[in-house]
Design a protein around this motif. Structure first.
Motif, PDB file in Angstrom:
ATOM      1  N   UNK A 295       0.842  -1.196   0.000  1.00  0.00           N
ATOM      2  CA  UNK A 295       0.000   0.000   0.000  1.00  0.00           C
ATOM      3  C   UNK A 295       0.878   1.249   0.000  1.00  0.00           C
ATOM      4  N   UNK A 296       0.658   2.127  -0.981  1.00  0.00           N
ATOM      5  CA  UNK A 296       1.481   3.327  -1.116  1.00  0.00           C
ATOM      6  C   UNK A 296       0.851   4.538  -0.433  1.00  0.00           C
ATOM      7  N   UNK A 297      -0.327   4.367   0.127  1.00  0.00           N
ATOM      8  CA  UNK A 297      -0.997   5.471   0.809  1.00  0.00           C
ATOM      9  C   UNK A 297      -1.289   5.066   2.251  1.00  0.00           C
ATOM     10  N   UNK A 298      -0.684   5.713   3.201  1.00  0.00           N
ATOM     11  CA  UNK A 298      -0.931   5.440   4.619  1.00  0.00           C
ATOM     12  C   UNK A 298      -1.075   6.767   5.357  1.00  0.00           C
ATOM     13  N   UNK A 299      -1.973   6.790   6.335  1.00  0.00           N
ATOM     14  CA  UNK A 299      -2.152   8.010   7.120  1.00  0.00           C
ATOM     15  C   UNK A 299      -2.901   7.689   8.420  1.00  0.00           C
ATOM     16  N   UNK A 300      -2.673   8.487   9.459  1.00  0.00           N
ATOM     17  CA  UNK A 300      -3.378   8.273  10.727  1.00  0.00           C
ATOM     18  C   UNK A 300      -4.756   8.923  10.708  1.00  0.00           C
ATOM     19  N   UNK A 301      -5.679   8.390  11.493  1.00  0.00           N
ATOM     20  CA  UNK A 301      -7.022   8.946  11.594  1.00  0.00           C
ATOM     21  C   UNK A 301      -7.623   8.542  12.934  1.00  0.00           C
ATOM     22  N   UNK A 302      -8.639   9.275  13.336  1.00  0.00           N
ATOM     23  CA  UNK A 302      -9.313   9.001  14.604  1.00  0.00           C
ATOM     24  C   UNK A 302     -10.748   8.558  14.343  1.00  0.00           C
ATOM     25  N   UNK A 303     -11.167   7.467  14.973  1.00  0.00           N
ATOM     26  CA  UNK A 303     -12.526   6.959  14.801  1.00  0.00           C
ATOM     27  C   UNK A 303     -13.518   7.906  15.478  1.00  0.00           C
ATOM     28  N   UNK A 304     -14.505   8.374  14.723  1.00  0.00           N
ATOM     29  CA  UNK A 304     -15.537   9.244  15.298  1.00  0.00           C
ATOM     30  C   UNK A 304     -16.887   8.552  15.393  1.00  0.00           C
ATOM     31  N   UNK A 305     -17.043   7.404  14.722  1.00  0.00           N
ATOM     32  CA  UNK A 305     -18.313   6.682  14.792  1.00  0.00           C
ATOM     33  C   UNK A 305     -18.226   5.302  14.185  1.00  0.00           C
ATOM     34  N   UNK A 306     -19.083   4.390  14.660  1.00  0.00           N
ATOM     35  CA  UNK A 306     -19.182   3.038  14.124  1.00  0.00           C
ATOM     36  C   UNK A 306     -20.661   2.752  13.863  1.00  0.00           C
ATOM     37  N   UNK A 307     -20.963   2.213  12.688  1.00  0.00           N
ATOM     38  CA  UNK A 307     -22.339   1.885  12.325  1.00  0.00           C
ATOM     39  C   UNK A 307     -22.392   0.465  11.777  1.00  0.00           C
ATOM     40  N   UNK A 308     -23.281  -0.356  12.322  1.00  0.00           N
ATOM     41  CA  UNK A 308     -23.429  -1.726  11.837  1.00  0.00           C
ATOM     42  C   UNK A 308     -24.267  -1.723  10.565  1.00  0.00           C
TER      43      UNK A 308
END
Length: 363
Positions: A295-308
């Motif tokens: 994978x040539x694209x990586x970045x950090x992120x923060x989870x703001x929500x989860x939906x089933x």
């Protein structure tokens, strides 16, 4: 002078307080055109103008060569005299009339005698499998039966144009699927153009030949369902069809994104403004920076929500860029994913689709 082509031609400008609808569209005979858009985008205003409930401020509406509304000449056909069948979201059946007389109302206002109107109504009830309910009142019908009665009433008047305003939204999920299949069959037999207003992208994909997307009173995209799904032109359209969409500037294989961050994209040599699409299922989530990876694209992120979502979980993540990501319930458990958690995202260059930004459809 060139004759107006058959079908529906609309150049509509409607000013209602602070809101303005300014849209142009065409629908050929037998074509089902789905109109989508967020709340307040002008969908109901458009249907009202076509039905004769809302006069145009400017522009004209022509159906099969007949001018229904022309603001420049003052020509205006009243709603009761337009060859338009309208199925409302809440059906609007007359509670004091039987099913038979509800359906007979449509041909009667078109000038048919009471006996003729009832004969036409009975034929439509037979056709839609409603004959056994002819003497019932609407209060005794199920949601699916009421929807079919509303459709029968609209079609019994032999309209040249059929308008469907969220026709399945009042039904439960199981009934909606059954009625959707039935509606598709009846629309295939209708000779005139049909406009279907819906919030449901699946409903639009199943029932429509073409899609028109309205945002803030303007047409922002139109095309076949596959064209719109593959190349959404706005963030609303992308989310509607389940894609992440980003605006950016390409410099060869690298796209600098407007909201921050960048993507490496495959086989791209052009420069200039572009749109980048990425499927939520093509993004991998990990709890640590990826090591050696393709994978040539990586970045950090923060989870703001989860939906089933039935068999998967959709994560809403804030980062540069932000993203929607689909993972399995097992992945959620294994990584102990929860709102507020920082994770790492990765996507292969081959999974990133880039295309030139095109302007919104001009009215």
């Amino acid at each position: 002078m060139t004759a107006n082509p058959p079908g529906l031609s609309v150049q509509a400008r409607v000013e209602r307080g602070a809101f303005t609808l300014d849209a142009s569209l065409r629908a050929a005979p037998g074509e089902v055109l789905a109109v989508l858009g967020p709340n307040g985008s002008g969908k109901s205003t458009l249907l009202g103008a076509l039905a004769g409930l809302v006069p145009l401020t400017a522009g004209r509406i022509v159906l099969d060569g007949t001018v229904l509304d022309d603001a420049s000449t003052g020509a205006f056909v009243e709603a009761s005299h337009r060859p338009v069948g309208f199925v409302f979201q809440d059906y609007r059946l007359f509670p004091h009339l039987s099913v038979l007389d509800n359906v007979a109302f449509s041909p009667s206002v078109r000038g048919r005698s009471r006996a003729e109107a009832r004969a036409v109504a009975q034929a439509w009830l037979d056709r839609l499998g409603l004959a056994e309910h002819a003497r019932r009142r609407p209060a005794g019908l199920s949601g699916g039966q009421a929807q079919r009665v509303a459709l029968a009433r609209a079609l019994a008047g032999a309209p040249g144009l059929l308008l469907l305003d969220e026709p399945l939204s009042a039904l439960d999920a199981r009934t909606r699927l059954d009625v959707q299949t039935e509606l598709r069959r009846h629309l295939a037999d209708f000779d005139g153009p049909c406009l279907l207003v819906t919030h449901d992208p699946l409903e639009a994909l199943v029932l429509a030949d073409r899609l028109v997307v309205l945002e803030e009173g303007r047409v922002v995209q139109e095309g076949t369902p596959s064209e719109v799904a593959r190349r959404p032109s706005t963030e609303y359209v992308a989310r509607l069809v389940g894609l992440n969409l980003y605006s950016g500037v390409a410099d060869g294989p690298v796209v600098a994104l407007e909201g921050g961050g960048s993507f490496v994209v495959p086989d791209h040599d052009d420069r200039g403004e572009v749109l980048v699409a990425l499927r939520p299922s093509a993004v991998t989530v990990s709890d640590a920076p990826p090591g050696r990876s393709s994978a040539r694209n990586t970045w950090p992120a923060t989870i703001t929500g989860l939906t089933l979502l039935t068999d998967r979980v959709r994560l809403d993540l804030d980062g540069s860029p932000s993203a929607l990501v689909d993972v399995t319930p097992a992945a959620v458990a294994d990584l102990a994913l929860e709102p507020g958690q920082e994770v790492w995202l990765s996507a292969k260059a081959v999974d990133v689709e880039v295309y030139r930004r095109t302007p919104a459809v001009e009215d």
